[in-house]
Structure formats: C-alpha cells, structure tokens
Design an enzyme around this catalytic site. Structure first.
Site, PDB file in Angstrom:
ATOM      1  N   ARG A 389       0.842  -1.181  -0.052  1.00  0.00           N
ATOM      2  CA  ARG A 389      -0.079  -0.006  -0.134  1.00  0.00           C
ATOM      3  C   ARG A 389       0.967   1.340   0.299  1.00  0.00           C
ATOM      4  O   ARG A 389       2.079   1.145   0.304  1.00  0.00           O
ATOM      5  CB  ARG A 389      -0.688   0.052   1.204  1.00  0.00           C
ATOM      6  CG  ARG A 389      -2.166  -1.193   1.079  1.00  0.00           C
ATOM      7  CD  ARG A 389      -2.633  -1.112   2.390  1.00  0.00           C
ATOM      8  NE  ARG A 389      -3.498   0.155   2.901  1.00  0.00           N
ATOM      9  CZ  ARG A 389      -3.991   0.097   3.790  1.00  0.00           C
ATOM     10  NH1 ARG A 389      -4.098  -0.610   5.170  1.00  0.00           N
ATOM     11  NH2 ARG A 389      -4.603   1.397   4.326  1.00  0.00           N
ATOM     12  N   HIS A 390       0.483   2.266  -0.295  1.00  0.00           N
ATOM     13  CA  HIS A 390       1.103   3.747  -0.264  1.00  0.00           C
ATOM     14  C   HIS A 390       1.464   3.786   1.199  1.00  0.00           C
ATOM     15  O   HIS A 390       1.045   3.293   2.329  1.00  0.00           O
ATOM     16  CB  HIS A 390       0.110   4.868  -0.659  1.00  0.00           C
ATOM     17  CG  HIS A 390      -1.159   4.664   0.036  1.00  0.00           C
ATOM     18  ND1 HIS A 390      -1.459   5.159   1.465  1.00  0.00           N
ATOM     19  CD2 HIS A 390      -2.244   4.133  -0.184  1.00  0.00           C
ATOM     20  CE1 HIS A 390      -2.367   5.150   1.911  1.00  0.00           C
ATOM     21  NE2 HIS A 390      -3.024   4.300   0.895  1.00  0.00           N
ATOM     22  N   ASN A 396      -5.100   8.693   6.719  1.00  0.00           N
ATOM     23  CA  ASN A 396      -4.750   7.740   7.478  1.00  0.00           C
ATOM     24  C   ASN A 396      -4.408   8.345   8.852  1.00  0.00           C
ATOM     25  O   ASN A 396      -5.157   7.533   9.707  1.00  0.00           O
ATOM     26  CB  ASN A 396      -3.478   6.962   6.892  1.00  0.00           C
ATOM     27  CG  ASN A 396      -3.583   6.269   5.676  1.00  0.00           C
ATOM     28  OD1 ASN A 396      -2.332   5.934   4.937  1.00  0.00           O
ATOM     29  ND2 ASN A 396      -4.681   5.694   5.507  1.00  0.00           N
ATOM     30  N   ARG A 491      -0.992   9.825  -2.909  1.00  0.00           N
ATOM     31  CA  ARG A 491      -0.111   9.143  -1.856  1.00  0.00           C
ATOM     32  C   ARG A 491       0.342   7.891  -2.598  1.00  0.00           C
ATOM     33  O   ARG A 491       1.363   7.531  -1.991  1.00  0.00           O
ATOM     34  CB  ARG A 491      -1.179   8.707  -0.843  1.00  0.00           C
ATOM     35  CG  ARG A 491      -2.365   7.976  -1.230  1.00  0.00           C
ATOM     36  CD  ARG A 491      -3.794   7.846  -0.087  1.00  0.00           C
ATOM     37  NE  ARG A 491      -4.496   6.959  -0.238  1.00  0.00           N
ATOM     38  CZ  ARG A 491      -5.744   7.416  -0.968  1.00  0.00           C
ATOM     39  NH1 ARG A 491      -5.926   8.754  -1.670  1.00  0.00           N
ATOM     40  NH2 ARG A 491      -6.877   6.489  -0.862  1.00  0.00           N
ATOM     41  N   GLU A 514      -7.943   3.508  -5.405  1.00  0.00           N
ATOM     42  CA  GLU A 514      -8.572   2.902  -4.277  1.00  0.00           C
ATOM     43  C   GLU A 514     -10.198   2.877  -4.532  1.00  0.00           C
ATOM     44  O   GLU A 514     -10.510   3.580  -5.627  1.00  0.00           O
ATOM     45  CB  GLU A 514      -8.374   3.725  -2.944  1.00  0.00           C
ATOM     46  CG  GLU A 514      -9.108   3.139  -1.728  1.00  0.00           C
ATOM     47  CD  GLU A 514      -9.010   1.435  -1.530  1.00  0.00           C
ATOM     48  OE1 GLU A 514      -8.927   0.818  -2.360  1.00  0.00           O
ATOM     49  OE2 GLU A 514      -8.591   1.218  -0.511  1.00  0.00           O
ATOM     50  N   HIS A 582      -3.542   0.423  -2.860  1.00  0.00           N
ATOM     51  CA  HIS A 582      -4.272   0.862  -1.718  1.00  0.00           C
ATOM     52  C   HIS A 582      -4.938  -0.516  -1.243  1.00  0.00           C
ATOM     53  O   HIS A 582      -4.942  -1.676  -1.835  1.00  0.00           O
ATOM     54  CB  HIS A 582      -5.431   1.811  -2.326  1.00  0.00           C
ATOM     55  CG  HIS A 582      -5.005   2.877  -2.788  1.00  0.00           C
ATOM     56  ND1 HIS A 582      -4.695   4.198  -2.432  1.00  0.00           N
ATOM     57  CD2 HIS A 582      -4.574   3.282  -4.182  1.00  0.00           C
ATOM     58  CE1 HIS A 582      -4.230   4.870  -3.111  1.00  0.00           C
ATOM     59  NE2 HIS A 582      -4.172   4.354  -4.343  1.00  0.00           N
TER      60      HIS A 582
HETATM   61  O1  F6P Z   1      -8.569   3.476   5.173  1.00  0.00           O
HETATM   62  C1  F6P Z   1      -7.943   3.495   3.798  1.00  0.00           C
HETATM   63  C2  F6P Z   1      -8.603   2.800   2.755  1.00  0.00           C
HETATM   64  O2  F6P Z   1      -7.968   2.555   1.624  1.00  0.00           O
HETATM   65  C3  F6P Z   1      -9.993   3.768   2.476  1.00  0.00           C
HETATM   66  O3  F6P Z   1      -9.645   4.706   1.370  1.00  0.00           O
HETATM   67  C4  F6P Z   1     -10.784   2.662   1.652  1.00  0.00           C
HETATM   68  O4  F6P Z   1     -12.387   3.106   1.731  1.00  0.00           O
HETATM   69  C5  F6P Z   1     -10.736   1.456   2.633  1.00  0.00           C
HETATM   70  O5  F6P Z   1      -9.393   1.372   3.077  1.00  0.00           O
HETATM   71  C6  F6P Z   1     -11.042   0.082   2.058  1.00  0.00           C
HETATM   72  O6  F6P Z   1     -11.104  -0.640   3.405  1.00  0.00           O
HETATM   73  P1  F6P Z   1     -12.459  -1.552   3.629  1.00  0.00           P
HETATM   74  O7  F6P Z   1     -12.997  -2.040   2.493  1.00  0.00           O
HETATM   75  O8  F6P Z   1     -12.045  -2.749   4.691  1.00  0.00           O
HETATM   76  O9  F6P Z   1     -13.279  -0.496   4.377  1.00  0.00           O
END
Ligand code: F6P
Length: 638
Positions: A389-390, A396, A491, A514, A582
């Site tokens: 990941r970045h 974050n 990022r 993402e 991501h």
């Molecule tokens: O929090 C970081 C992130 O990459 C968000 O931008 C994204 O919505 C989320 O994680 C995705 O993870 P999950 O599917 O577990 O919510």
C-alpha cells in the site's frame, strides 16, 4: 520441501478485528465481521430451484435450459430472499446497490418490465407454443458477469412459461499427453475464474486412480497405461466417467465451471465423455488441449514429475524411464483434437507451447472466450512481484476513507526506504535464482541425467568454478527490466517517487486507484456508523457486493472487474515488478495470487508499511512478507 512450500503459500489470514488489535498504524477499522455471503447456502437454494426438462442438441443447449428462479438476482444468498425481507431494508440504504437494495429495486423494475412486456407481447393462445419456442431460441445466457450484469426476465404469467437459464455452466474437458502442463493450466484457470466469482472446481482423474479400488489391484507403472491392454483401458475409462459424473453433479448443485483433468487422449474417450454430457443440455462444453513440442520444456516437465505423487520415493533415473515409457504408451494411441470435434461442432481450443500458438474452433460462449483470452496470456518466467500500500497519508492519520491526501512525514520516510529495499531484494533475487539454477544442473549430473541448459556434457567443457558460474548468471539476470506501477492517487505516486525512471519502467495507472466510496468519501468509519448505521451494517455483512451510494461509488466486485486487465497484464509480462496501491486493490490482487476465498478476501489484514513479495511457481505462488520498522528505518521479514 513440499511442506515448506505449502507453509509459504498459506495465506496470512486475519480479520478486521485483529487488525485493530495489532495494526501498528493509526487507521481505524470497523469492528465485528460476520460472513453472510456463504456460497454453500447459495448452492442449496439454487439446487432446489433449477431442474433441466428438455434435452436438445448440445449446440443449442444454452437456449433451452429452463430455470425456476423467478427473477434475475445478484450472486449472493441474500439476493435469493423473498422480496418482503428485502423491502424492509431497501429504504435504509438509499442510493446503494447493496444486495438487499438490489433485491428490492430489481423486483420493482422486473415487475414493471414484465407488465409492459406482457401487454405488448402476449400472443393469442394458439400462437403461444410457437412464440415460446422462438423466444427460447432467441435468448442466450451469453454475457454473464457475476455482480455486474443482471439479466431482466419476464416472470411467469398466465399459462406462459418465462423460464430460461440465467447463468452459464461450463464443462472444460482437458486433453493432452502427460507432462504437457495440463494440471498447471487448470489450476491457474480455476484460480482466475473463482476470482472472477465464477465458482470453478477441478476434477482430476489421476487422483481418483491413485485411491480407486479397481485400479489399486493393478501395478500403476507404465503397463497400466498400455492402450492395447483392454482391461486396464476399461478401468481408466470407468474412472474418467466416474469423475465426469461427480463434476456434473457439482455443476447441477450450483457450480459454474467444472474442469475434467485427464489425458482424454483418444477420440473414443472424448466421445464417451461428450455422449454423457449431451444428456445435460444446460451445460456447455469446451475442449481444451495442451500441446507441447518444445523439447526443453518437455524434459523439464518430465523431471518435475519425479517429485509428484507417483514417483516421489523412487530412484530418479529409474522413475524417469518408467514415466517416459508411460508417455510412449499414450503417444501410440494419441489423437489430437481436430477433425472429429469439428464434425461435431464442439467448441475447442488447442494451446501450443504454453500459449505461443492458439487454435480456437467454434468459441461461442462469453465464459469460454474469457478462458481462452486468459490462457493466451501467461508465461513461465521466474520473477518477483512486490505489492504494497502507499506510505501513510494525512487521511490515514485522521482515519478518513477515500480522498486524495498527500503522504505524512512517516509516509515519505517509508517511500525512501521502499526504494532501497526493492533494489536490494532485486539483486538478491538474481543471485538466489542463479545459484539455484547452477545447483540444479549439478544435481541432474549427479543423478546421471543430462543438464537442462541445452548443452550436452560431452559438448561443453566449462572450466569455470561454481562461484564464477553463479556470479555470471546473477549479473545477466539482474540487468533485466523491472516495472513499477502505482495508482493515479497522490499518496501512491509519491510512494514511488524515489524510483529512478532511468532504472525502472514506471507507470501510473487509474485501474489501481482505491475503491471509490461515493458519498462516503472523506468520512471516518465512526461517522458512517453513527450517521448511517444500517448502511454500515449492510456493508459489514456483505462487503463483496455492497456498493457505496452516490456517483462513482463502487463495490469490491466492481473493483475486481476494473482490475481484470491488470491481472492479465501481470500474467503476460515476464519481468519483475512493484505495485504501489491501496487496501482494497491490494486485497483483490493478493486474493487472485494467493487464491483467497471470496469470503475471506475483503477482510484480510493488509496493513500499510508492509511489503508482500510473490513468486509465481508451477504449483502456486510463493509468498514472503516484510514489515517496515520505522525506528531502524528498515524492513524485517514476518
Ligand atoms: O482507510 C484506507 C482505505 O484505503 C480507504 O480509502 C478505503 O475506503 C478503505 O481503506 C477500504 O477498506 P475496507 O474495504 O476494509 O473498508
């Protein structure tokens, strides 16, 4: 050694709850997870709902399979619930395509469509039979993508049956002499189709032969495979049919693609299988033949068999002789796929020399087309695929999802360390690979076998020391190309900013962005839970299919579809690469590479500041994981 490999390929499974406990960074994860998208449930429901009534020529079989499922519903158990249950949650997730929401929306739109169609197309009774026959011919299962394509059908209405198949089923019949890479091909195909949410299973005849009582009464060495030995041939044919029956049962119970993995090397055998399949008009057939004429690849494949279940405890040179005489037996009777299949109008594809040359005939289904395109794009090159990941972003730090925030100071430090780490790993991979290859050649010599580098011992007098040979090979390998892919979000691009474009081939790719969280972009999980509790719960209970509300909002399934071309490209390219992306994209790519189930994939722990290294191998993917330790500014394996 095998155990060691297995251990290395085992996925690193943790739930989101565990993330909370041991994640070292500040991203907040939602709490408890329950898995509702159980495919077993779905199968039971489907099984009880679909029965075939008509038997037609296989060419038209996809047009004739009746189905008793009332509506076109998404690929999830919730989607099969009665409309009333769906209505109760539909209003709570305004603008989303959560499975429940889809249920309610779809039932309304289906009802409206059905009424309009009934008014326009309801023929007089004396014309109904003819009209229905015409309609069932006109429709094709054709374009069928789980989670992305919903087929609209007319529900049953007065005396007129609207039943027809909603999802395609495919039986892939493998053909090929031993050691032609069939098992390798089917394993990959299974992994890819499952990843695309077409439930796929391989049915291997050799595995049954090794445990089957009838075949156990005979010596399983080369004689068992003699085509002139009619008793043994009957046993082998029986085994092939038994396995086909198991496969048909499984397809009828809800499976989508079954792969019959055997040599199926004569027209007589294939006719036996096809005749049986003709009794199942709802199942389409694709014959897939793997042909290998490259002598060096063949010799390598033969030697790999020495470590397989039939030979693993035997003397290598003697085992190789037995295996080669088994292959000779098959070769004597072998009939390549061609004239007979063309006469019968069967879909088939011949893959020659690991997809270098491909011959396709009568490919008429969407799914078959997908399989063939995929199989044309892989290679056997040894390489490293790094994925991370970045670095930590400002979002974050504050626990917000989505957005396009820059890196934090910690994130920038990670980016600098990442460049150093990848460049070191790249050099040590070249060295390890070189040592392994040189050692392998020495091993073959010690077994009394010729080396595999194409030169016979007598023809070459290599006066170099082992170390000199390794160094020369490592130098050659490390000068190869290396690709860096990032998403188009700040990022991710910034995390790869320290890689020199003169040394690395760097690409920013929108497909790697993402998941788009639509109207929830920029919110924290706590805020979503507080202001949209039902929506929060709906996503937790089915993350795979839940689509964020609002313009551009995506589900995991949507992201899988946009990553399809990335997976094909990963399979096609021969060079090593680093992917900086991501959380969701990383889970999905790792899900493909490591064969994670669709149930576990959206919940896997993939923290920031960790790097996964994947090495594709004939038996699966080898995995190594590193964590960045900020205090010492370097990576440790975990
Ligand atoms: O929090 C970081 C992130 O990459 C968000 O931008 C994204 O919505 C989320 O994680 C995705 O993870 P999950 O599917 O577990 O919510």
């Amino acid at each position: 050694m095998v155990e060691e490999r297995r251990r290395k390929t085992l996925p690193f499974i943790k739930t989101d709850q565990e993330i909370e406990q041991d994640e070292h960074h500040r991203i907040e994860e939602p709490p408890s997870i329950s898995y509702h998208n159980d495919r077993g449930n779905q199968h039971q429901q489907r099984n009880s709902q679909s029965h075939s009534k008509h038997h037609h020529h296989h060419r038209h079989r996809q047009h004739h399979r009746p189905s008793h499922r009332p509506l076109a519903l998404p690929h999830s158990p919730e989607s099969l619930e009665p409309t009333g249950a769906a209505d109760s949650v539909g209003s709570l997730t305004a603008g989303t395509d959560s499975p429940q929401q889809l249920n309610s929306d779809e039932s309304d739109s289906n009802r409206a469509t059905a009424e309009a169609m009934a008014a326009r197309f309801h023929p007089p009774s004396h014309l109904r039979d003819e009209a229905e026959t015409l309609k069932s011919h006109r429709h094709s299962v054709g374009f069928d993508v789980p989670g992305a394509v919903h087929t609209i059908i007319t529900p049953n209405r007065m005396g007129v049956k609207a039943d027809r198949p909603l999802d395609s089923k495919l039986a892939v019949i493998m053909v090929g002499l031993p050691a032609r890479g069939k098992s390798y091909i089917v394993k990959k195909l299974r992994r890819y189709l499952n990843w695309l949410q077409y439930e796929t299973r391989v049915f291997n005849v050799g595995n049954l032969r090794r445990v089957n009582e009838a075949s156990q009464q005979h010596d399983q060495s080369a004689n068992f495979f003699d085509p002139d030995n009619t008793d043994m041939k009957r046993i082998r044919d029986d085994l092939a049919i038994q396995v086909l029956d198991q496969m048909i049962d499984w397809l009828k119970q809800g499976g989508r693609v079954g792969v019959h993995d055997a040599t199926n090397s004569t027209v007589e055998r294939r006719k036996l299988l096809i005749d049986r399949l003709r009794k199942e008009p709802e199942i389409k057939v694709l014959i897939l033949e793997s042909v290998c004429t490259d002598k060096m690849v063949l010799e390598r494949n033969f030697r790999l068999k020495l470590f397989g279940p039939d030979y693993k405890d035997r003397d290598p040179a003697e085992a190789l002789l037995d295996f080669k005489s088994r292959v000779d037996n098959y070769e004597r009777a072998y009939e390549s796929v061609g004239d007979w299949e063309e006469e019968q109008d069967i879909q088939f594809c011949k893959l020659i020399n690991v997809g270098k040359k491909v011959i396709a005939h009568n490919i008429s289904g969407y799914l078959s087309g997908q399989c063939i395109f995929y199989l044309m794009n892989f290679n056997l090159a040894e390489r490293q695929i790094f994925i991370t990941r970045h670095g930590e972003s400002m979002d974050n730090v504050t626990g917000r999802i989505g957005g396009d925030a820059p890196l934090s100071e910690k994130g920038r430090k990670y980016a600098r360390a990442l460049e150093r780490f990848v460049s070191q790993q790249r050099a040590s991979f070249a060295y390890d690979l070189a040592s392994r290859k040189v050692k392998e050649e020495d091993d073959w010599r010690s077994y009394g076998l010729e080396p595999l580098d194409g030169k016979k011992e007598s023809e070459t007098i290599d006066t170099r020391t082992t170390q000199e040979k390794i160094d020369a090979k490592a130098k050659e390998l490390s000068s190869g190309q290396f690709t860096v892919w990032t998403s188009m979000l700040k990022r991710s691009m910034a995390t790869a900013a320290n890689f020199d474009p003169d040394v690395y081939d760097i690409k920013h790719i929108r497909f790697l962005n993402e998941i788009n969280s639509g109207m929830r972009e920029g919110m924290s999980y706590e805020e979503i839970q507080r202001f949209y509790p039902e929506e929060f719960h709906t996503r937790q209970s089915n993350k795979l299919y839940y689509r964020y509300p609002g313009m551009g909002g995506e589900s995991y399934i949507d992201v899988i579809h946009r990553l399809q071309s990335m997976i094909i490209e990963l399979e096609r390219m021969t060079q090593s690469c680093l992917i900086v992306t991501h959380r969701v994209v990383m889970r999905i790519i790792l899900g493909y590479m490591l064969d994670w189930s669709q149930k576990e994939m959206p919940h896997m722990l993939v923290p920031i500041h960790t790097v996964y290294e994947l090495r594709p191998k004939p038996y699966g993917t080898e995995l190594k994981k590193w964590q960045y330790i900020e205090s010492v500014d370097s990576f440790v394996e975990f």
